[in-house]
Design an enzyme around this catalytic site. Structure first.
Site, PDB file in Angstrom:
ATOM      1  CG  HIS A   1      -0.164   1.818  -9.166  1.00 28.87           C
ATOM      2  ND1 HIS A   1      -0.409   1.517  -7.849  1.00 28.87           N
ATOM      3  CD2 HIS A   1      -1.236   2.552  -9.585  1.00 28.87           C
ATOM      4  CE1 HIS A   1      -1.575   2.039  -7.489  1.00 28.87           C
ATOM      5  NE2 HIS A   1      -2.093   2.671  -8.518  1.00 28.87           N
TER       6      HIS A   1
ATOM      7  CG  LEU B   1       8.799 -17.233  -2.626  1.00 30.00           C
ATOM      8  CD1 LEU B   1       8.617 -17.131  -1.116  1.00 30.00           C
ATOM      9  CD2 LEU B   1       9.237 -15.888  -3.182  1.00 30.00           C
TER      10      LEU B   1
ATOM     11  CG  ASP C   1      -2.102   0.910   1.078  1.00 33.14           C
ATOM     12  OD1 ASP C   1      -2.373   1.364  -0.052  1.00 33.14           O
ATOM     13  OD2 ASP C   1      -2.758   1.204   2.095  1.00 33.14           O
TER      14      ASP C   1
HETATM   15  C1  IPE Z   1      -5.517  -2.689  -0.026  1.00 30.50           C
HETATM   16  O1  IPE Z   1      -5.173  -1.371  -0.219  1.00 30.50           O
HETATM   17  C2  IPE Z   1      -5.503  -3.426  -1.330  1.00 30.50           C
HETATM   18  C3  IPE Z   1      -4.200  -3.616  -1.935  1.00 30.50           C
HETATM   19  C4  IPE Z   1      -3.058  -3.259  -1.434  1.00 30.50           C
HETATM   20  C5  IPE Z   1      -4.226  -4.309  -3.197  1.00 30.50           C
HETATM   21  P1  IPE Z   1      -6.271  -0.245  -0.458  1.00 30.50           P
HETATM   22  O2  IPE Z   1      -5.515   1.016  -0.658  1.00 30.50           O
HETATM   23  O3  IPE Z   1      -7.205  -0.653  -1.511  1.00 30.50           O
HETATM   24  O4  IPE Z   1      -7.041  -0.247   0.933  1.00 30.50           O
HETATM   25  P2  IPE Z   1      -7.859   0.900   1.658  1.00 30.50           P
HETATM   26  O5  IPE Z   1      -8.867   1.425   0.691  1.00 30.50           O
HETATM   27  O6  IPE Z   1      -6.883   1.942   2.061  1.00 30.50           O
HETATM   28  O7  IPE Z   1      -8.465   0.231   2.843  1.00 30.50           O
HETATM   29  C1  IPE Z   2      -1.228   0.337  -4.054  1.00 34.15           C
HETATM   30  O1  IPE Z   2      -1.340   1.463  -3.278  1.00 34.15           O
HETATM   31  C2  IPE Z   2      -2.209  -0.704  -3.724  1.00 34.15           C
HETATM   32  C3  IPE Z   2      -3.152  -1.035  -4.809  1.00 34.15           C
HETATM   33  C4  IPE Z   2      -4.435  -1.042  -4.584  1.00 34.15           C
HETATM   34  C5  IPE Z   2      -2.649  -1.427  -6.109  1.00 34.15           C
HETATM   35  P1  IPE Z   2      -2.535   2.474  -3.432  1.00 34.15           P
HETATM   36  O2  IPE Z   2      -2.875   2.675  -4.850  1.00 34.15           O
HETATM   37  O3  IPE Z   2      -3.668   2.051  -2.562  1.00 34.15           O
HETATM   38  O4  IPE Z   2      -1.858   3.773  -2.852  1.00 34.15           O
HETATM   39  P2  IPE Z   2      -2.497   4.817  -1.837  1.00 34.15           P
HETATM   40  O5  IPE Z   2      -2.988   4.036  -0.667  1.00 34.15           O
HETATM   41  O6  IPE Z   2      -3.595   5.511  -2.560  1.00 34.15           O
HETATM   42  O7  IPE Z   2      -1.365   5.708  -1.478  1.00 34.15           O
HETATM   43 MG    MG Z   3      -4.113   2.357  -0.626  1.00 35.91          MG
END
Ligand code: IPE
Ligand code: IPE
Ligand code: MG
Length: 254
Positions: free
Chosen positions: A50, A144, A33
């Site tokens: 990303h 892995l 995240d």
């Molecule tokens: C969780 O992150 C999903 C992934 C990392 C794929 P999100 O960014 O979607 O989660 P929330 O919305 O902050 O809970």
């Molecule tokens: C990547 O981080 C997780 C995915 C859902 C691919 P985010 O896209 O949720 O990044 P933030 O949380 O908005 O910073």
């Molecule tokens: Mg996020």
């Protein structure tokens, strides 16, 4: 002066050396995240975050492989992430295809199995094909197991398990009395895999966001404020070191 030296020494702690190589977690799960916020901080479009996040995946997969971690489950796309603008969803799907195409050879060389969990039948066909190719190529490897969680939702997974079990009862293949925790576990995407020992969530959020709800019953959680694109193997070593210093009681007494 003494204090200053001490502090300096502490900062340069070599967590890799401090890790007990005989107590490496078997299964590490990571909620990748913070890509969007990392990009925003740099006035870049979210998709750049990303892209940068994919570099982190490369490094962390390699580090886990080298340490002898058996399963690494990466949350890459949740059942709720479809709510995002279609440009971002498309960019994520394209990155997945690019990652698989460019990386599968190297992963195969490193004895990694490329697996996925989640309802991948809803992903664009090209993603499904690349995932299948990667799995077919690597399925006999013994190192892995890299689980990419794609269109994954913990509730969706449990719902699907309930449907499968109900179907078995309907077809008189099992009785209601046969329902137990093992049967439920074996009908999840993670059937035959141990539950995660360690769950890592960077980016400063303290929630599960629908990840592995059933499996994390006794998982150790490790949080950090670092955004995923900046997460590196040193952070991983630190997380494993901290994990090894936890007291896992599983409800018992030590
Ligand atoms: C969780 O992150 C999903 C992934 C990392 C794929 P999100 O960014 O979607 O989660 P929330 O919305 O902050 O809970
Ligand atoms: C990547 O981080 C997780 C995915 C859902 C691919 P985010 O896209 O949720 O990044 P933030 O949380 O908005 O910073
Ligand atoms: Mg996020």
């Amino acid at each position: 002066m003494l204090f200053f030296n001490k502090k300096k020494k502490n900062e340069s702690k070599n967590f890799l050396e401090m890790i007990d190589k005989n107590k490496i977690p078997k299964h590490i799960a990571i909620i990748m995240d913070g890509n969007g916020r990392w990009a925003k901080q740099r006035n870049l479009p979210r998709t750049f975050g990303h892209k940068a996040g994919v570099e982190t995946i490369r490094e962390i997969v390699k580090a886990c492989s080298e340490l002898g971690v058996k399963y690494l489950t990466l949350y890459a796309f949740s059942t709720e992430n479809w709510k995002r603008p279609s440009e971002e969803v498309n960019a994520l799907m394209n990155l997945l295809v690019e990652y698989l195409r460019s990386e599968v050879q190297e992963l195969h060389k490193n004895n990694v199995v490329v697996n996925s969990i989640g309802d991948i039948s809803k992903l664009p066909l090209i993603c499904q094909e690349e995932l299948k190719n990667a799995y077919e190529k690597t399925k006999d490897n013994t190192g892995l197991v890299l689980n990419l969680a794609l269109n994954y939702g913990g509730r969706d997974e449990i719902k699907n398990a309930v449907i499968k079990i109900a179907q078995l009862i309907k077809e008189n293949k099992i009785d209601i009395e046969d329902i137990n925790e093992e049967l439920i576990s074996s009908n999840l995407y993670t059937a035959n895999m141990p539950d995660p020992d360690l769950l890592i969530r960077p980016s400063g959020e303290y929630r599960l966001s629908n990840f592995l709800l059933w499996q994390v019953a006794y998982t150790e959680f490790w949080y950090s404020n670092i955004y995923w694109p900046e997460f590196n193997r040193e952070h991983l070593y630190r997380a494993i070191y901290d994990y090894q210093n936890r007291d896992r009681r599983f409800g018992g007494i030590k």
